[in-house]
Design a protein around this motif. Structure first.
Motif, short mmCIF file in Angstrom:
data_model
loop_
_atom_site.label_atom_id
_atom_site.label_comp_id
_atom_site.label_asym_id
_atom_site.label_seq_id
_atom_site.Cartn_x
_atom_site.Cartn_y
_atom_site.Cartn_z
N GLU A 11 0.85 -1.19 0.00
CA GLU A 11 0.00 0.00 0.00
C GLU A 11 0.89 1.25 0.00
OE1 GLU A 11 -3.52 2.06 2.72
OE2 GLU A 11 -2.49 0.24 3.38
N TYR A 12 0.61 2.14 -0.94
CA TYR A 12 1.45 3.34 -1.06
C TYR A 12 0.64 4.53 -0.61
CZ TYR A 12 5.55 5.80 -2.75
OH TYR A 12 6.71 6.53 -2.82
N THR A 13 0.87 4.95 0.63
CA THR A 13 0.13 6.05 1.21
C THR A 13 0.90 7.34 1.04
OG1 THR A 13 1.16 5.72 3.38
CG2 THR A 13 -0.85 4.48 2.93
N TYR A 14 0.24 8.45 1.38
CA TYR A 14 0.89 9.76 1.33
C TYR A 14 2.07 9.80 2.29
CZ TYR A 14 1.61 14.78 2.08
OH TYR A 14 2.16 16.02 2.22
N GLU A 15 1.85 9.26 3.51
CA GLU A 15 2.93 9.26 4.51
C GLU A 15 4.12 8.45 4.05
OE1 GLU A 15 -0.21 8.61 5.11
OE2 GLU A 15 -0.89 10.21 6.47
N LYS A 16 3.85 7.30 3.43
CA LYS A 16 4.94 6.46 2.94
C LYS A 16 5.72 7.17 1.85
CE LYS A 16 6.01 1.92 1.00
NZ LYS A 16 5.46 0.62 0.55
N ALA A 17 5.00 7.90 0.98
CA ALA A 17 5.66 8.64 -0.09
C ALA A 17 6.58 9.73 0.47
CB ALA A 17 4.61 9.27 -1.02
N ILE A 18 6.11 10.44 1.51
CA ILE A 18 6.90 11.50 2.12
C ILE A 18 8.17 10.92 2.76
CG2 ILE A 18 6.96 13.22 3.96
CD1 ILE A 18 5.38 14.10 1.52
N TYR A 19 7.99 9.85 3.55
CA TYR A 19 9.14 9.22 4.20
C TYR A 19 10.14 8.72 3.15
CZ TYR A 19 7.66 9.17 9.11
OH TYR A 19 7.34 9.54 10.39
N THR A 20 9.62 8.07 2.11
CA THR A 20 10.50 7.50 1.08
C THR A 20 11.30 8.57 0.38
OG1 THR A 20 8.99 5.63 0.71
CG2 THR A 20 10.57 6.14 -1.05
N GLU A 21 10.65 9.66 -0.02
CA GLU A 21 11.37 10.73 -0.71
C GLU A 21 12.38 11.40 0.20
OE1 GLU A 21 11.33 11.43 -3.94
OE2 GLU A 21 10.08 9.63 -4.02
N ALA A 22 12.03 11.57 1.46
CA ALA A 22 12.96 12.19 2.41
C ALA A 22 14.19 11.31 2.62
CB ALA A 22 12.27 12.44 3.75
N ILE A 23 13.99 10.00 2.75
CA ILE A 23 15.11 9.07 2.93
C ILE A 23 15.96 9.03 1.67
CG2 ILE A 23 15.69 6.62 3.20
CD1 ILE A 23 13.23 6.41 5.05
N ASN A 24 15.32 9.06 0.50
CA ASN A 24 16.08 9.09 -0.76
C ASN A 24 16.99 10.32 -0.82
OD1 ASN A 24 14.81 6.76 -1.61
ND2 ASN A 24 13.34 7.81 -2.95
N ALA A 25 16.46 11.47 -0.41
CA ALA A 25 17.23 12.72 -0.45
C ALA A 25 18.40 12.67 0.53
CB ALA A 25 16.32 13.90 -0.14
N LEU A 26 18.15 12.17 1.74
CA LEU A 26 19.21 12.08 2.75
C LEU A 26 20.30 11.11 2.30
CD1 LEU A 26 17.04 11.97 5.99
CD2 LEU A 26 18.56 13.83 5.31
N HIS A 27 19.89 9.99 1.74
CA HIS A 27 20.84 8.98 1.27
C HIS A 27 21.70 9.54 0.14
CE1 HIS A 27 22.17 5.40 -1.02
NE2 HIS A 27 22.26 4.84 0.17
N LYS A 28 21.07 10.26 -0.77
CA LYS A 28 21.79 10.85 -1.90
C LYS A 28 22.83 11.85 -1.42
CE LYS A 28 21.03 13.10 -6.37
NZ LYS A 28 19.99 13.67 -7.30
N SER A 29 22.57 12.50 -0.32
CA SER A 29 23.50 13.49 0.24
C SER A 29 24.54 12.85 1.16
CB SER A 29 22.72 14.56 1.02
OG SER A 29 21.82 15.25 0.17
#
Length: 216
Positions: A11-29
């Motif tokens: 299930e892809y919720t709004y909260e999951k999308a926010i967490y995922t994008e934030a983790i992607n950004a932190l990991h990339k940095s």
């Protein structure tokens, strides 16, 4: 084992999308610890899947990463291993267990049946873990990796040494404070600063009085 999980669409919720994008950004940095903390928070609150599978037993620890981005999978592995260490009553609960990582077959990657998360997980374990953690293929299962218990034991031993070094450093700092050495130095420096400030103040006031006398 992998097929059962590939058939389920997470299930892809709004909260999951926010967490995922934030983790992607932190990991990339390169902010891996911050990404780990965010993953742990998201998993605790039920917005991200917890990587440890319920059928893990005393002989093998199963981590399910399929459907995760590379960044979330990275955090999932690190947090899962750290949690297993932190919550285990003793080393015997963690040592002696192989770890199987379910990465999936890449059915949603655009290249059907070509694993895309698997090589990223292998790279992460060898390049971003110290000492490096090796993996082997599971016969007849392209969607899973097996980590030998010897590599887990070596990684745990390194973690234990790091914790010991940090504790020794803290002990030295506390010992320095308890003997009064640091406090004594701080007070001495404070006295010197106060003395210099008073001398400067008296000198300044003396110059002002001289100027006033001359003007009169």
């Amino acid at each position: 084992l992998v097929g059962d999980f590939e058939e389920k669409t997470p299930e892809y919720t709004y909260e999951k999308a926010i967490y995922t994008e934030a983790i992607n950004a932190l990991h990339k940095s390169g902010l891996y610890e911050e990404a780990d903390q965010l993953y742990a928070e998201g998993a605790t609150n039920g917005h991200l899947p917890w990587s440890v599978m319920r059928n893990s037993d005393s002989n093998r620890l199963y981590l399910d990463l399929h459907g995760m981005s590379a960044a979330v999978a990275h955090a999932g592995v690190r947090v899962a291993l750290q949690k297993e260490i932190a919550t285990a009553p003793n080393d015997a609960e963690v040592l002696g267990r192989d770890v199987m990582i379910v990465t999936g077959l890449g059915r949603r990657s655009g290249e059907r049946f070509r694993p895309v998360l698997r090589p990223e997980v292998q790279r992460m374990l060898t390049e971003e873990f110290f000492p490096p953690i090796g993996t082997s293929s599971v016969p007849g299962n392209m969607g899973a990796l097996l980590i030998p218990k010897s590599d887990i034991e070596a990684w745990l031993e390194h973690q234990r040494k790091q914790r010991g070094e940090r504790l020794m450093l803290v002990a030295d700092v506390l010992k320095d404070i308890s003997t009064g050495n640091r406090l004594e130095r701080a007070l001495l420096n404070s006295e010197k600063r106060i003395e210099r400030a008073l001398k400067f103040k008296l000198k300044t006031e003396g110059c002002e009085n001289t100027d006033d006398s001359g003007s009169q």
